[in-house]
Design a protein around this motif. Sequence first.
Motif, PDB file in Angstrom:
ATOM      1  N   SER A  67       0.823  -1.207   0.000  1.00 34.55           N
ATOM      2  CA  SER A  67       0.000   0.000   0.000  1.00 34.55           C
ATOM      3  C   SER A  67       0.859   1.259   0.000  1.00 34.55           C
ATOM      4  O   SER A  67       1.927   1.287   0.610  1.00 34.55           O
ATOM      5  CB  SER A  67      -0.889  -0.003   1.252  1.00 34.55           C
ATOM      6  OG  SER A  67      -1.583   1.206   1.383  1.00 34.55           O
ATOM      7  N   ASN A  68       0.365   2.287  -0.645  1.00 35.87           N
ATOM      8  CA  ASN A  68       0.998   3.593  -0.567  1.00 35.87           C
ATOM      9  C   ASN A  68       0.518   4.359   0.665  1.00 35.87           C
ATOM     10  O   ASN A  68       0.923   5.492   0.895  1.00 35.87           O
ATOM     11  CB  ASN A  68       0.711   4.416  -1.830  1.00 35.87           C
ATOM     12  CG  ASN A  68       1.493   3.916  -3.024  1.00 35.87           C
ATOM     13  OD1 ASN A  68       2.447   3.156  -2.888  1.00 35.87           O
ATOM     14  ND2 ASN A  68       1.086   4.325  -4.212  1.00 35.87           N
ATOM     15  N   LEU A  86       3.547  -3.926   3.438  1.00 37.24           N
ATOM     16  CA  LEU A  86       4.514  -2.906   3.065  1.00 37.24           C
ATOM     17  C   LEU A  86       3.738  -1.607   2.912  1.00 37.24           C
ATOM     18  O   LEU A  86       2.855  -1.507   2.056  1.00 37.24           O
ATOM     19  CB  LEU A  86       5.207  -3.283   1.747  1.00 37.24           C
ATOM     20  CG  LEU A  86       6.178  -2.257   1.172  1.00 37.24           C
ATOM     21  CD1 LEU A  86       7.356  -2.041   2.125  1.00 37.24           C
ATOM     22  CD2 LEU A  86       6.676  -2.719  -0.189  1.00 37.24           C
ATOM     23  N   ALA A  87       4.047  -0.622   3.773  1.00 35.42           N
ATOM     24  CA  ALA A  87       3.369   0.679   3.732  1.00 35.42           C
ATOM     25  C   ALA A  87       4.258   1.698   3.034  1.00 35.42           C
ATOM     26  O   ALA A  87       5.457   1.471   2.865  1.00 35.42           O
ATOM     27  CB  ALA A  87       3.061   1.140   5.153  1.00 35.42           C
ATOM     28  N   LYS A  88       3.659   2.813   2.618  1.00 37.34           N
ATOM     29  CA  LYS A  88       4.402   3.870   1.917  1.00 37.34           C
ATOM     30  C   LYS A  88       5.267   3.237   0.829  1.00 37.34           C
ATOM     31  O   LYS A  88       6.439   3.562   0.662  1.00 37.34           O
ATOM     32  CB  LYS A  88       5.248   4.680   2.893  1.00 37.34           C
ATOM     33  CG  LYS A  88       4.480   5.220   4.063  1.00 37.34           C
ATOM     34  CD  LYS A  88       4.208   6.630   4.260  1.00 37.34           C
ATOM     35  CE  LYS A  88       4.879   7.716   3.605  1.00 37.34           C
ATOM     36  NZ  LYS A  88       3.983   8.787   3.228  1.00 37.34           N
ATOM     37  N   PRO A  94       8.831  -0.377  -9.325  1.00 37.53           N
ATOM     38  CA  PRO A  94       9.128  -1.814  -9.287  1.00 37.53           C
ATOM     39  C   PRO A  94       9.736  -2.255  -7.963  1.00 37.53           C
ATOM     40  O   PRO A  94       9.503  -3.375  -7.503  1.00 37.53           O
ATOM     41  CB  PRO A  94      10.128  -2.005 -10.433  1.00 37.53           C
ATOM     42  CG  PRO A  94       9.797  -0.912 -11.383  1.00 37.53           C
ATOM     43  CD  PRO A  94       9.414   0.256 -10.512  1.00 37.53           C
ATOM     44  N   TYR A  95      10.472  -1.363  -7.300  1.00 36.07           N
ATOM     45  CA  TYR A  95      11.113  -1.724  -6.038  1.00 36.07           C
ATOM     46  C   TYR A  95      10.098  -2.223  -5.009  1.00 36.07           C
ATOM     47  O   TYR A  95      10.352  -3.174  -4.283  1.00 36.07           O
ATOM     48  CB  TYR A  95      11.899  -0.526  -5.484  1.00 36.07           C
ATOM     49  CG  TYR A  95      12.647  -0.842  -4.217  1.00 36.07           C
ATOM     50  CD1 TYR A  95      13.785  -1.643  -4.252  1.00 36.07           C
ATOM     51  CD2 TYR A  95      12.201  -0.366  -2.998  1.00 36.07           C
ATOM     52  CE1 TYR A  95      14.462  -1.951  -3.081  1.00 36.07           C
ATOM     53  CE2 TYR A  95      12.872  -0.672  -1.825  1.00 36.07           C
ATOM     54  CZ  TYR A  95      14.005  -1.461  -1.877  1.00 36.07           C
ATOM     55  OH  TYR A  95      14.665  -1.780  -0.720  1.00 36.07           O
ATOM     56  N   ALA A  96       8.935  -1.577  -4.952  1.00 38.40           N
ATOM     57  CA  ALA A  96       7.893  -1.992  -4.011  1.00 38.40           C
ATOM     58  C   ALA A  96       7.484  -3.436  -4.266  1.00 38.40           C
ATOM     59  O   ALA A  96       7.390  -4.250  -3.345  1.00 38.40           O
ATOM     60  CB  ALA A  96       6.683  -1.068  -4.129  1.00 38.40           C
ATOM     61  N   VAL A 128       6.891  -4.976 -13.602  1.00 45.71           N
ATOM     62  CA  VAL A 128       7.674  -6.104 -13.071  1.00 45.71           C
ATOM     63  C   VAL A 128       7.291  -7.433 -13.713  1.00 45.71           C
ATOM     64  O   VAL A 128       7.833  -8.473 -13.356  1.00 45.71           O
ATOM     65  CB  VAL A 128       7.560  -6.208 -11.532  1.00 45.71           C
ATOM     66  CG1 VAL A 128       8.158  -4.980 -10.866  1.00 45.71           C
ATOM     67  CG2 VAL A 128       6.130  -6.438 -11.082  1.00 45.71           C
ATOM     68  N   GLY A 129       6.350  -7.421 -14.643  1.00 42.24           N
ATOM     69  CA  GLY A 129       5.965  -8.651 -15.336  1.00 42.24           C
ATOM     70  C   GLY A 129       5.032  -9.549 -14.550  1.00 42.24           C
ATOM     71  O   GLY A 129       4.995 -10.760 -14.761  1.00 42.24           O
TER      72      GLY A 129
END
Length: 164
Positions: A67-68, A86-88, A94-96, A128-129
């Motif tokens: 989530s952002n 995973l926040a922010k 793609p890193y997220a 990211v495919g």
Amino acid sequence: MQLLRPGFYVGQAFEIDEGMLTALKIKALCIDLDDTLMATGSCDIAEGYLRWLSNLKTQGFKMMICSNGTKARVARSAAILELEALAKAGKPSPYAFWQVFKHLGSSAQETLVIGDQLFTDILGAHLVGAPSALVTPLSPGRWHTRVIRKLEHHILKNEARSFK
């Protein structure tokens, strides 16, 4: 426009069942939070989502929230859902998504990205495919999301025409 085209559309995330996931060779889910599992600004998670997540866990699917949203909101919701999160995240970066894949021990191709926004969830999945599913948002969202949704609506309307 290919980067904004979801793999498939569903009304709500819990419509995605074990059979669909197995047919797609999916082993893990990367799930957005706001307007995918709960309405923006709400702390309530519908019972259907809790049952859905519990059933998929029982079936052996790995899942993580990406989530952002703020760390506090995402952490509270993740605790209720009994999921890692995973926040922010910074989607569509793609890193997220790579962080989620690493945490889940899954590849991009075997992880379904589920979300309500073309420019974060679906675009990020394409970068990211990973396969993707677009859900109908649970609320109109905050002001900036409402602005973006107008553009998304225009894109989706034109996409629908291109499928004919």
